[in-house]
Scaffold this motif. Structure first.
Motif, PDB file in Angstrom:
ATOM      1  N   GLY A 101      -2.788  10.161 -10.929  1.00 39.81           N
ATOM      2  CA  GLY A 101      -2.267   9.095 -10.504  1.00 39.81           C
ATOM      3  C   GLY A 101      -3.119   7.699  -9.871  1.00 39.81           C
ATOM      4  N   ALA A 102      -2.296   7.122  -9.621  1.00 38.05           N
ATOM      5  CA  ALA A 102      -2.819   6.100  -9.581  1.00 38.05           C
ATOM      6  C   ALA A 102      -3.814   6.094  -9.091  1.00 38.05           C
ATOM      7  N   SER A 103      -5.108   6.601  -8.273  1.00 38.99           N
ATOM      8  CA  SER A 103      -6.529   6.749  -7.368  1.00 38.99           C
ATOM      9  C   SER A 103      -7.539   6.992  -8.960  1.00 38.99           C
TER      10      SER A 103
ATOM     11  N   LEU B  15      -5.060  11.519  -3.884  1.00 43.71           N
ATOM     12  CA  LEU B  15      -4.627  11.898  -5.032  1.00 43.71           C
ATOM     13  C   LEU B  15      -3.140  11.209  -5.544  1.00 43.71           C
ATOM     14  N   HIS B  16      -2.741  10.465  -4.695  1.00 43.09           N
ATOM     15  CA  HIS B  16      -1.779   9.210  -4.783  1.00 43.09           C
ATOM     16  C   HIS B  16      -0.894  10.293  -5.895  1.00 43.09           C
TER      17      HIS B  16
ATOM     18  N   ARG C 211       0.711  -1.144   0.069  1.00 42.37           N
ATOM     19  CA  ARG C 211       0.000   0.316  -0.578  1.00 42.37           C
ATOM     20  C   ARG C 211       0.669   0.848   0.275  1.00 42.37           C
ATOM     21  N   GLN C 212       1.968   1.327   0.757  1.00 45.34           N
ATOM     22  CA  GLN C 212       2.503   2.646   0.913  1.00 45.34           C
ATOM     23  C   GLN C 212       3.537   2.627  -0.219  1.00 45.34           C
ATOM     24  N   ALA C 213       3.710   1.525  -0.954  1.00 45.77           N
ATOM     25  CA  ALA C 213       4.538   1.511  -2.200  1.00 45.77           C
ATOM     26  C   ALA C 213       3.279   2.818  -3.256  1.00 45.77           C
ATOM     27  N   LEU C 214       2.112   1.829  -3.704  1.00 46.40           N
ATOM     28  CA  LEU C 214       1.300   2.495  -4.528  1.00 46.40           C
ATOM     29  C   LEU C 214       1.029   3.719  -4.716  1.00 46.40           C
ATOM     30  N   LEU C 215       0.926   4.170  -2.499  1.00 54.55           N
ATOM     31  CA  LEU C 215       0.617   5.367  -2.367  1.00 54.55           C
ATOM     32  C   LEU C 215       1.368   6.428  -3.354  1.00 54.55           C
ATOM     33  N   SER C 216       2.484   6.423  -3.193  1.00 55.83           N
ATOM     34  CA  SER C 216       3.304   6.698  -4.454  1.00 55.83           C
ATOM     35  C   SER C 216       3.770   6.650  -5.787  1.00 55.83           C
ATOM     36  N   TRP C 217       2.549   5.360  -6.176  1.00 54.64           N
ATOM     37  CA  TRP C 217       3.009   5.189  -7.646  1.00 54.64           C
ATOM     38  C   TRP C 217       2.146   6.638  -8.952  1.00 54.64           C
TER      39      TRP C 217
ATOM     40  N   GLY D 275       2.893  10.905  -3.193  1.00 50.01           N
ATOM     41  CA  GLY D 275       1.745  10.285  -3.833  1.00 50.01           C
ATOM     42  C   GLY D 275       1.051  10.429  -1.648  1.00 50.01           C
ATOM     43  N   GLY D 276       1.049  11.399  -1.463  1.00 51.94           N
ATOM     44  CA  GLY D 276       0.350  11.526  -0.337  1.00 51.94           C
ATOM     45  C   GLY D 276      -0.727  12.138   0.482  1.00 51.94           C
TER      46      GLY D 276
END
Length: 422
Positions: free
Chosen positions: A379-381, A97-98, A4-10, A290-291
């Motif tokens: 963003g990834a979201s 926002l990612h 999850r933390q990795a994807l947050l910044s993707w 990404g946060g």
């Protein structure tokens, strides 16, 4: 948690290059003459599109704002923000926002450059000493497989590298190279960490390539966030709040959501989506890559400020020369920066100091829609925005979907530019 933390910044943009390259857009969707206006009847096609997406269960809902000449020409709230509560989308609905956080962090860094407190050619090691001893991992064939040979930096990583994604810092959750696997199998995301701790962990990993040689999407903007903290003497959020968010009246924008009443305002994906059940996790890490969370009314103000060349309501945030520097392509022909399969700005785009910048029609026939000189990121979201100075317009799409985002972003932009008439 680690994933999850990795994807947050993707990044947003994985696969968008391929989708936009092959989507069959009309010829008149690209670089129309300045002064185009919107057809109200053609904009109604967007209503139909989102109605189908929601009816088919692809997304719970979305918000789309198109603003031209300083006024909304299309502002619609579709569906619900949460399938469980059935609460409708509203202008205070909160979206994660990612990677659409990255333009905000990049703009914050440019404020420090404008103030003379930071320079583009400063070595990152000036602010984070551990980066002085980083190595580059070169994949070599050895008996029984492959191994990484660690070689010294040809030159220091600079602040400009962080803004351009030419630092050699990558992401470890896509691609199958040995260097990406090294990043993916690392412990940099473990625990409840802050920006200082994260930067120290990243500094112990090998870079994927020499600085300045390849556009490589990764943790550059997260490290830029830590540099902002060191230079300002504040947390990343404290600096952004004081220097940018409060003056812009972006009161719903920040890192994470903790207040019970605001938790109810969060937009959530369909239950089967990869980001389901992650929105309520709080961490110390203020990820500049990404946060952040925001609302449509907040991001509209940020977008209008960018469209105005760095000013809004009579207040100038960034000098004209530094705004131009930020929104000009720096990785085009002659720059020495290569592109590979993972070049997420996509067909027809270069990259400025924090944004994709449209530089040419690209290789698709017909070209993908838009205007030369436009800025964009996503963003990834699923969130996505475009700034089009030629047509004096911007649009912001806010949604929470990983699985459907690329297709929806592509189709929405197509419909928007098809609705522009001269």
């Amino acid at each position: 948690m680690k994933v999850r933390q990795a994807l947050l910044s993707w990044a947003g943009g994985v696969g968008l290059t391929l989708l936009t390259a092959c989507a069959g857009f009309a010829d008149d969707g690209f670089d129309k003459p300045a002064g185009a206006h919107f057809s109200a009847s053609k904009l109604e096609r967007i209503d139909d599109f989102f109605a189908r997406e929601i009816a088919q269960g692809k997304i719970p809902g979305a918000i789309l704002l198109i603003q031209q000449h300083g006024k909304p020409v299309y502002s619609k709230f579709f569906g619900v923000r949460d399938l469980t509560t059935k609460q409708p989308m509203t202008d205070d609905t909160i979206f994660h926002l990612h990677s659409m956080t990255k333009p905000i962090t990049s703009f914050a860094a440019m404020l420090l450059i404008d103030q003379g407190r930071l320079r583009l050619d400063d070595p990152v090691a000036k602010y984070i000493p551990a980066f002085a001893t980083m190595k580059v991992g070169i994949e070599k064939a050895v008996e029984g497989g492959k191994a990484l040979e660690l070689v010294p930096l040809a030159r220091p990583i600079t602040i400009k590298d962080l803004l351009l994604h030419t630092s050699g810092m990558t992401y470890g959750f896509y691609g199958d190279s040995l260097i990406r696997k090294t990043w993916g199998n690392s412990t940099i995301y473990d625990g409840d960490l802050n920006n200082a701790e994260f930067a120290e962990r990243v500094a112990r990993l090998p870079l994927a390539e020499q600085p300045g040689t390849l556009w490589d999407y990764g943790h550059s903007t997260d490290i830029l966030g830590r540099v902002i903290e060191v230079v300002s003497g504040q947390s990343l959020y404290q600096f952004e709040k004081q220097a940018l968010l409060d003056p812009l009246r972006m009161t719903g924008t920040g890192f994470f959501v903790t207040e019970p009443e605001r938790l109810k305002l969060q937009a959530r994906p369909v239950p089967s989506d990869v980001f389901e059940n992650t929105a309520d996790i709080y961490m110390k890490w203020e990820s500049g890559g990404g946060g952040m969370v925001t609302t449509i009314k907040d991001f509209a103000r940020f977008s209008q400020m960018l469209l105005n060349g760095g000013m809004l309501d009579g207040h100038r945030y960034l000098s004209p020369e530094n705004f131009k520097l930020m929104t000009t392509d720096h990785i085009g022909p002659g720059s020495g920066v290569a592109r590979d399969y993972y070049y997420f700005p996509g067909d027809g785009y270069g990259f400025g100091l924090g944004f994709g910048v449209r530089t040419d029609p690209g290789g698709a026939k017909p070209p993908t829609p838009g205007s030369l000189g436009e800025l964009k990121w996503d963003g990834a979201s699923g969130c996505y925005f475009v700034i089009d100075p030629k047509q004096d317009l911007f649009f912001v799409l806010l949604q929470q979907t990983f699985s459907e985002r690329q297709r929806i972003q592509t189709e929405v932009k197509k419909l928007i530019y098809e609705a522009l008439e001269n």
